[in-house]
Design an enzyme around this catalytic site. Sequence first.
Site, PDB file in Angstrom:
ATOM      1  CG  LEU A 294      -4.873  -5.646 -16.004  1.00 19.82           C
ATOM      2  CD1 LEU A 294      -4.167  -4.307 -16.128  1.00 19.82           C
ATOM      3  CD2 LEU A 294      -4.840  -6.141 -14.557  1.00 19.82           C
ATOM      4  CG  ASN A 295      -5.441 -10.070 -18.145  1.00 19.04           C
ATOM      5  OD1 ASN A 295      -6.419 -10.339 -17.459  1.00 19.04           O
ATOM      6  ND2 ASN A 295      -4.217 -10.085 -17.655  1.00 19.04           N
TER       7      ASN A 295
ATOM      8  CE1 TYR B   1      -1.849  -5.379  -8.760  1.00 17.09           C
ATOM      9  CE2 TYR B   1      -1.610  -5.577  -6.393  1.00 17.09           C
ATOM     10  CZ  TYR B   1      -2.149  -6.026  -7.590  1.00 17.09           C
ATOM     11  OH  TYR B   1      -2.971  -7.112  -7.613  1.00 17.09           O
ATOM     12  CD  GLN B   2       7.300   1.893  -7.454  1.00 20.19           C
ATOM     13  OE1 GLN B   2       7.076   1.869  -6.248  1.00 20.19           O
ATOM     14  NE2 GLN B   2       8.283   2.599  -7.969  1.00 20.19           N
ATOM     15  NE  ARG B   3       5.309  -6.992 -10.050  1.00 15.88           N
ATOM     16  CZ  ARG B   3       4.249  -7.656 -10.496  1.00 15.88           C
ATOM     17  NH1 ARG B   3       4.213  -8.145 -11.710  1.00 15.88           N
ATOM     18  NH2 ARG B   3       3.182  -7.821  -9.725  1.00 15.88           N
TER      19      ARG B   3
ATOM     20  CG  HIS C 162      -1.448  -6.025   8.586  1.00 15.22           C
ATOM     21  ND1 HIS C 162      -2.794  -6.211   8.319  1.00 15.22           N
ATOM     22  CD2 HIS C 162      -0.821  -6.051   7.385  1.00 15.22           C
ATOM     23  CE1 HIS C 162      -2.969  -6.326   7.011  1.00 15.22           C
ATOM     24  NE2 HIS C 162      -1.788  -6.243   6.425  1.00 15.22           N
TER      25      HIS C 162
ATOM     26  CG  HIS D  84      -3.421  -4.954   3.197  1.00 14.84           C
ATOM     27  ND1 HIS D  84      -2.721  -6.113   3.458  1.00 14.84           N
ATOM     28  CD2 HIS D  84      -3.946  -5.125   1.951  1.00 14.84           C
ATOM     29  CE1 HIS D  84      -2.804  -6.939   2.425  1.00 14.84           C
ATOM     30  NE2 HIS D  84      -3.531  -6.348   1.497  1.00 14.84           N
TER      31      HIS D  84
ATOM     32  CG  HIS E 208      -4.230  -3.301  -5.211  1.00 17.87           C
ATOM     33  ND1 HIS E 208      -4.744  -4.571  -5.321  1.00 17.87           N
ATOM     34  CD2 HIS E 208      -4.268  -2.766  -6.460  1.00 17.87           C
ATOM     35  CE1 HIS E 208      -5.071  -4.804  -6.587  1.00 17.87           C
ATOM     36  NE2 HIS E 208      -4.797  -3.733  -7.285  1.00 17.87           N
TER      37      HIS E 208
END
Length: 755
Positions: free
Chosen positions: A157-158, A284-286, A488, A439, A437
């Site tokens: 990824l990086n 994660y959209q960001r 939650h 929950h 990702h």
Amino acid sequence: MRIIKFIPIKSAFLVILFITISCGEKTEVVNESQSDSQHPSLILTKKGVEEIRAQLGTVPLFDSSLAETKKIVDAEIELGIDVPVPKDYSGGYTHQVHKKNFLILQKAGVLYQILDDEKYAKYVKDMLMQYEEMYKTLPLHPKTRSYARGKLFWQCLNDANWLVYVSQAYDCVYNYLSEEERNKLETNLFRPFADHISIDSPQFYQRVHNHSTWGNAAVGMIGLVMGDEELIDRALYGIKDLKLDTKEKDDDGGFLNKDGKAGFLANIEEPFSPDGYYNEGPYYQRYAMYPFLIFAEALHNVKPALKIFEYKEGVLLKSINALLNLSDADGEFFPLNDGQKGMSYYTSALVTAVDISYHFGTQDPGLLTIAAEQNKVLLDDSGLAVAIGVKNGKAKPFEKKSINLSDGPEGKQGGVAILRNEDIELVFKYAAQGSSHGHYDKLSYSLYEKGDEVIQDYGLARFVNIEQKGGGNYLKENKTWAKQTIAHNTVTQNETSHFNGKYDIGSQHHSILNYFSFENENVQVASAKESNAYPGTAMLRTMAIIKDEDFEKPYLLDIMKVTSNKVNKYDFPYYFLGQVLQTNFEYKTPKTLNTLGSENGYQHLYLEGTAKAASENSKLSWLNEGKFYTLTSLTNNNDELLFTRIGANDPEFNLRREAAFMLRRKDTKNTLFVSTIEAHGSYSPVTESAVNSKSSIKELKLVLDTADYTAIEITNINGNTKLFITANINASKEAKHILTINNKNYTWVGSYYYE
């Protein structure tokens, strides 16, 4: 479905397609690729550079962004080049240096084009040559934890991050370099780099996930610079004829797609709903928006025939509006799924998103206000357009209104509803699993006032890029606590998480919208159903933000209807933030703290107080950030009221020590949880004055509960009573309802009744 195909091209020579138009003998010539002389062409363009140079000194926001970038890069040039042999996890020295290097390389390339100063091009060339010398001998990164190891970084990824940025730098200095230098870099660095993160790492590359989006963009962008159509095709459509194991590797989603979907276009088609909601959540959209948009901008400039910004009905640009609406009053993104609190639209990825959205979209003047708040722009054509718009006074406030964002590629896999009224924001999640990702939190919610959390979602268990905490990576508590249902604000049945906490089960299901209504500014409602979280149990949750003249501020009404085929134990928590002020029940505090349970997140909760409900309404009031709040819940004499605190079985203090109030209902088959949350009053530590510190609700009462309808009476301290009726089944806006309650007839059209 692939609707665009490219003609395979094996060289970087100019390709000319002659398209004969039927009218007359006129022939149109379409340039489908780029010649060497046309660099830069990815983000900056030759024409754009000329326009930028002509505007320098006249556009304040652009000029200040340029000056800040120059200051940063000049300081790095003074320090000299450092290209260390990789050895560290996130947050470690070598990781941080290589991360800084790719950011500086991109900036230096841009400065060379805009300022025409050779020192920046030389700096880029010298650093790239050092990477070339090192990379051709590099083994896999020595840290072995990742499902897909990189070479410069511990994970592919990086490495993909590096190539996305460095591709832009290479594009900017392409013509500065000699042909021999370009061949050396492409042969020993760029092509092997692209091959490693794709062909050598299919478990990273060949799937639909934010990781893969970075990989696709990296391979595609370097392919665009080099004129390598095979790499571009690999980026858009994935690796062809791949036959490898599809077994799941780990919780980060390190597995191949069993359905064969891969590549940049698949990563647009699958995760985004038609409304622009990204299934992994706003955090994660960001993170993914930068590669999505920067590669899209490059494709727009180099491959205009692809019409990438029109792909899937323009969902990339739609997604920016959706993402901005998924932020609170302070611009911080709601921490749905794995999400770090505090991440906001001030991040550099959202500077990219706002600028590109404005330039290539509808030129929404609301985006200019956000750009002005960000106080910087991209140093490219889109950034210049935004800066000029701000300069010319075109900015208008970006309005966040109540919105319902569907989930799933066709918008049929649940969604997220946001109800806004004055300073109150309710985030109601009834979405699909959210990829790796996600929950286990069906029908959960969080509540905000003026950007401050009132009822919180915990977010993720991770200290991003802080080496001392697990190398900056996800902590084990993310699985044992943050993902579990009890973490939650929703129902947990028999101390077991939704779908038994199993990804392969949860990913097969999603909640279903019952109705969403926001037309009445005084009563805004979202209602959704979940039938698969627990076999044999169905949950229907209806949440309303109600503005009533008898109340100082809008308040929340929450109705959770549970029907089951067997007797269960239900836990219903409220993760409030602040200091307890008062209850209308007596509770006991233990001398020794014990855990609430042994697994599924319960092992992380200390039991701090216990009580038995003493009345039909149980009340809890607290103070937070200078504001008062009161929870009023319908209860019965068998209900247990529990005070809990996060932090048990956490010897390394990885979890925040925060509180919850929990309603426990045992030996129950079908049940109804009803509550209100009022925001009221204020406290000033300066004047030491408390204003309107007490609840305005005298009584909450259930007056009807059937399969078709649930009706709740809310009586305030002045004796005024309002009735809220929600349709549990036939809830369309056109539905006509006739209902008799206590010998009184109620008739209405729509999903709910309130009067």
